[in-house]
Write an enzyme that holds these catalytic residues in place. Structure first.
Site, PDB file in Angstrom:
ATOM      1  N   PHE A  74      57.919  48.719  -4.797  1.00 39.37           N
ATOM      2  CA  PHE A  74      56.867  48.496  -5.811  1.00 39.37           C
ATOM      3  C   PHE A  74      57.106  47.185  -6.555  1.00 39.37           C
ATOM      4  CE2 PHE A  74      60.308  51.072  -7.366  1.00 39.37           C
ATOM      5  CZ  PHE A  74      60.669  50.465  -8.553  1.00 39.37           C
ATOM      6  N   PRO A  75      56.028  46.476  -6.918  1.00 37.92           N
ATOM      7  CA  PRO A  75      56.185  45.305  -7.786  1.00 37.92           C
ATOM      8  C   PRO A  75      56.698  45.783  -9.144  1.00 37.92           C
ATOM      9  CG  PRO A  75      53.969  45.442  -6.835  1.00 37.92           C
ATOM     10  CD  PRO A  75      54.629  46.746  -6.577  1.00 37.92           C
ATOM     11  N   CYS A  76      57.670  45.095  -9.730  1.00 35.05           N
ATOM     12  CA  CYS A  76      58.231  45.675 -10.967  1.00 35.05           C
ATOM     13  C   CYS A  76      57.553  45.202 -12.226  1.00 35.05           C
ATOM     14  CB  CYS A  76      59.724  45.532 -11.083  1.00 35.05           C
ATOM     15  SG  CYS A  76      60.475  44.064 -10.598  1.00 35.05           S
ATOM     16  N   GLN A  77      57.309  46.170 -13.077  1.00 29.68           N
ATOM     17  CA  GLN A  77      56.723  45.896 -14.392  1.00 29.68           C
ATOM     18  C   GLN A  77      57.556  46.659 -15.417  1.00 29.68           C
ATOM     19  OE1 GLN A  77      53.167  47.760 -12.705  1.00 29.68           O
ATOM     20  NE2 GLN A  77      52.009  46.328 -13.944  1.00 29.68           N
ATOM     21  N   ASN A 115      63.912  46.618  -4.237  1.00 29.90           N
ATOM     22  CA  ASN A 115      63.361  45.689  -5.211  1.00 29.90           C
ATOM     23  C   ASN A 115      64.181  44.409  -5.255  1.00 29.90           C
ATOM     24  OD1 ASN A 115      61.703  44.905  -7.620  1.00 29.90           O
ATOM     25  ND2 ASN A 115      61.113  47.056  -7.384  1.00 29.90           N
TER      26      ASN A 115
END
Ligand SMILES: C[S@@+](CC[C@H](N)C(=O)[O-])C[C@H]1O[C@@H](n2cnc3c(N)ncnc32)[C@H](O)[C@@H]1O
Length: 370
Positions: A74-77, A115
């Site tokens: 997942f793209p990290c936020q 990630n």
């Protein structure tokens, strides 16, 4: 798991399928995949199999099949509230929450997240570490997960690239799985990792004649850079004003190593999604051009029969730069499968994959699977 004993994967944020290809090489089967990017999805569909193209936020968990494994890059936020007190409800709004939603419904035996290295230090808005939030949230999903994570170096597993990825592996607590991350199989001196042995692509290999042209500025600069060199080889008077300012005060800017041009005797640096020569090792060692699509695919350990499909050249560079190198995915997959097999079949007499201790000079004694 089906009657043949194959573990089934639901793959989120699948990209063009680097991680999934590696997991399938390790013996898993992807039964459902998703990505929002149409270029990555087309490539995935061509090489691996069905993929649902669209925003994961719009997908109902009822439309996702049951599985043994959930994998996600997942793209990290960062989260907006404290890591230690977060419940799934509080994590809403982040793409990571989409993974939790699927895991909470499917209760897979194991979860694999990958990630970027930066995830180790990214902070939530309250100052807590994103990493701790991820661990706490996974542990809290019923019936509970044991979370382990490690920064892995891709070249340790035969990927001809200096690339790091953080990998989380979380087994369901009730399975009582004993897990160790894979031991290195390659030393940094291994000739198979060197640029010179990777970019000798035969004529006619798919995607080899696809080369994304450099910007006029880069085109003017790179002829000055020697094989194995960087922007430091460029005469000062040839630099654009921004780079002159940095050269004038290298200490302030922490001596950046822009425009790195790896030599044929080196292991290439990280291929990024942006593929810009300033920040990524994307310049051919002896020709004044970017690496071709096939050359970066090889540096990412994609096999030559994996074809990149898109009408956009930059989209191909992006999906390859975004991918987990398949050989890293394979090493992770083999280690996870071994632990699952032992936990689920404790009396198994299958000795086909035994661990032996060997000596590799750089690492001392390590375990290898044969
Ligand atoms: C780091 S890449 C994953 C790479 C992949 N694991 C591989 O090995 O090839 C992250 C992916 O998340 C996808 N993505 C971002 N937002 C999304 C969303 N809302 N729904 C579905 N996919 C999304 C991007 O298109 C991108 O392909």
């Amino acid at each position: 798991m089906d009657k043949t004993g194959t573990y089934k994967i639901v793959s989120l944020f699948s990209g063009c399928g680097g991680l999934d290809l590696g997991l399938e090489m390790a013996g898993f089967e992807v039964i459902w995949a998703n990505d929002i990017d149409k270029h990555a999805a087309a490539t995935y569909q061509h090489n691996i199999g069905n993929i649902v193209e669209g925003d994961i936020k719009n997908i109902d968990v009822k439309d996702i099949p049951d599985c043994d494994v959930v994998v996600a890059g997942f793209p990290c936020q960062p989260f907006s509230s404290a890591g230690n007190r977060l419940g799934i409800e509080d994590a809403r709004g982040t793409l990571y929450e989409e993974c939790l939603r699927v895991i909470d419904d499917k209760k897979p035996k194991v979860v694999i997240f990958e990630n970027v290295r930066g995830i180790l230090s990214i902070k939530n808005k309250d100052g807590s570490l994103l990493l701790d939030s991820i661990i706490n949230l996974l542990e809290a999903i019923e019936p509970g997960y044991n979370v382990q994570y490690k920064l892995l170096k891709a070249s340790d597993y035969g990927v001809p690239q200096q690339r790091y990825r953080v990998v989380f592996v979380a087994f369901r607590k009730d399975l009582k799985v004993n897990y160790n991350f894979p031991s290195p199989t390659h030393s940094p001196d291994d000739p198979s990792l060197k640029v010179g042995n990777i970019i000798n692509v035969p004529d006619g290999t798919p995607n080899q004649d696809e080369v994304w042209e450099l910007s006029p500025q880069s085109k003017a600069l790179i002829p000055y850079i020697n094989e194995g060199g960087s922007w430091k080889d460029i005469p000062y008077e040839k630099l654009p004003p921004r780079l002159k300012r940095i050269r004038d005060n290298m200490k302030k800017y922490r001596a950046p190593n822009f425009y790195r041009r790896f030599a044929r005797t080196e292991v290439n640096g990280t291929i990024t999604a942006a593929a810009t020569p300033e920040n990524c090792g994307i310049i051919h060692p002896i020709e004044d051009r970017r690496y071709s699509v096939r050359e970066i695919a090889r540096i990412q350990s994609f096999p030559d029969n994996f074809i990149f499909i898109s009408d956009s050249l930059s989209a191909k560079y992006k999906m390859i730069g975004n991918a987990v190198p398949p050989l890293l995915g394979k090493a992770i997959g083999e280690s996870v499968k071994r632990s699952l097999d032992i936990a689920l079949n404790p009396n198994s007499t299958d000795k086909s994959e035994e661990e032996v201790e060997v000596i590799i000079p750089q690492y001392g004694q390590v375990a290898l699977n044969i």
